[in-house]
Design an enzyme around this catalytic site. Structure first.
Site, short mmCIF file in Angstrom:
data_model
loop_
_atom_site.label_atom_id
_atom_site.label_comp_id
_atom_site.label_asym_id
_atom_site.label_seq_id
_atom_site.Cartn_x
_atom_site.Cartn_y
_atom_site.Cartn_z
N ASP A 66 3.91 74.34 43.20
CA ASP A 66 5.12 75.11 43.41
C ASP A 66 6.39 74.27 43.33
OD1 ASP A 66 3.87 77.62 43.78
OD2 ASP A 66 3.35 77.09 45.83
N ASP A 278 9.49 73.34 49.78
CA ASP A 278 10.46 72.26 49.96
C ASP A 278 11.55 72.67 50.95
OD1 ASP A 278 9.23 70.52 48.17
OD2 ASP A 278 10.30 71.36 46.45
#
Length: 299
Positions: A66, A278
Site C-alpha cells: 500500500d 503511513d
C-alpha cells in the site's frame, strides 16, 4: 503502450524487485515497452515516476504494498493514466479492495497488456495547514492509529501478523479519546458527533493492516466514504469485539456505529492519523470522497 514499473525493493525482503523483473519480461513479451523505476525514498520514487510520465509512459504498474501504491496514486489521480498492482507488499489492502489480492505476477502483467480498465474512487485528506494527500484504503485514528504506529516500528514479524501483535500490545494500554466528527451524509444533510471513542476509521476501501476489515461495506465505486466508530469501552468488552472485526461482523455490535458520508471533518486531542499504512500527521483533518479519480487495469 509504454509502462513505468514502480518497485519498492524493500518490500518483503526484495520479493517485489524479483516480481517486477519477471513482470517486465512478460510485458516485453507482449510487445509492451517497460521501464523499472525504484527510488531510494518515497520522494525520489515519486520524482522518478513523474519523469517517466512526462517522458510518455501511458500506464503504471506497481510492485509492492500500500505504501508504494500510494506514491502512484498521488501522481495518477485525475490524469486518466491507468495503473495496475502486483500485490507483494506487507499490506495489500488496496489490491484487496480491487479484488486483485490473489493476482500473481504473470496475471498482473497480462491484465496491463490486455488494456481493460475501470474507474475507482479515492479519498482526499486535507490537513489544518492546507496541505493535501490522497489515499485509497482507510484513515485510522485513535487505537488503530497507535497500533499502526507500533507495527511500523516493529522489524519482526513481516506481513499481517505484525499488525496483530502490535494490536495485542496496544490493547494493554487501551484508552479512549474525546472525538469530534462533522459528517456530510449521503443525502446532503450534516451531522455532528461529540463523544469518547476508542477509534474512528474513515474508509474509501474496506480494510487496512493487511486485511482488517474495519469498514467492511466500503465500495470503491460508490462515490462515498464509510465511517466506523467504536464507543469508549473497557478492555474485556473490547477483547470480545476484536475477533468480530476480523470476521467483519463488528458493525452489528451496539458499541460500533457506521455512517456513509461525502466528507468528514475529524478531530481529537493529540491524536494522529494513518492512511494507506503511513502517518499523515495530527488531527484535525478533513477527508473528502473523490469519485472516479483513478483508472485501474483489471483482468
Amino acid at each position: 503502450m509504454s509502462i513505468a514499473l514502480l518497485v519498492n525493493p524493500a518490500a518483503r525482503g526484495g520479493a517485489s524487485l524479483a516480481a517486477a523483473e519477471r513482470a517486465a519480461e512478460r510485458l516485453r513479451g507482449h510487445g509492451v515497452s517497460t521501464a523499472l523505476i525504484s527510488g531510494g525514498s518515497a520522494a525520489e520514487s515519486a520524482q522518478l515516476l513523474r519523469v517517466a510520465l512526462d517522458a510518455g509512459a501511458t500506464g503504471v504498474l506497481v510492485a509492492g504494498g500500500d505504501g508504494t501504491v500510494n506514491i502512484a496514486l498521488q501522481e495518477l489521480a485525475g490524469t486518466g493514466t491507468p495503473f495496475g498492482i502486483i500485490p507483494v507488499g506487507s499490506g495489500n489492502d488496496f489490491a484487496f479492495a480491487l479484488g486483485l489480492q490473489e493476482m500473481g505476477v504473470d496475471a498482473a502483467a497480462d491484465a496491463v497488456a490486455g488494456g481493460r480498465t475501470r474507474q475507482v474512487d479515492l479519498a482526499r485528506l486535507t490537513r489544518a495547514d492546507g496541505s493535501t494527500m490522497l489515499f485509497g484504503t482507510v484513515l485510522a485514528s485513535g487505537f488503530d492509529a497507535r497500533v499502526n504506529d507500533r507495527a511500523n516500528r516493529m522489524r519482526w514479524p513481516r506481513g499481517g501478523s505484525r499488525y496483530t501483535i502490535a494490536l495485542l500490545i496496544e490493547f494493554l494500554e487501551l484508552h479512549s479519546l474525546p472525538f469530534t466528527l462533522e459528517l456530510e451524509l449521503e443525502d446532503g444533510t450534516t451531522t455532528r458527533l461529540e463523544k469518547d471513542l476508542v477509534l474512528a476509521a474513515i474508509g474509501n476501501g474496506p480494510s487496512y493492516g493487511g486485511g482488517l476489515r474495519m469498514c467492511p461495506d466500503a465500495d470503491l465505486a460508490d462515490g462515498l466514504l464509510d465511517v466506523t466508530t467504536v464507543d469508549a469501552t473497557g478492555r474485556l468488552r473490547l477483547l470480545r469485539v476484536l475477533p468480530t472485526i476480523y470476521r467483519a461482523t463488528h458493525t452489528a455490535l451496539p458499541i460500533v456505529k457506521t455512517y456513509r458520508a461525502r466528507s468528514v471533518w475529524i478531530d481529537a486531542p493529540e491524536a494522529t492519523g494513518y492512511a494507506d499504512g503511513d502517518a499523515v500527521g495530527v488531527l484535525p483533518v478533513r477527508v473528502d470522497a473523490v469519485p472516479a479519480a483513478l483508472r485501474v487495469f483489471t483482468p
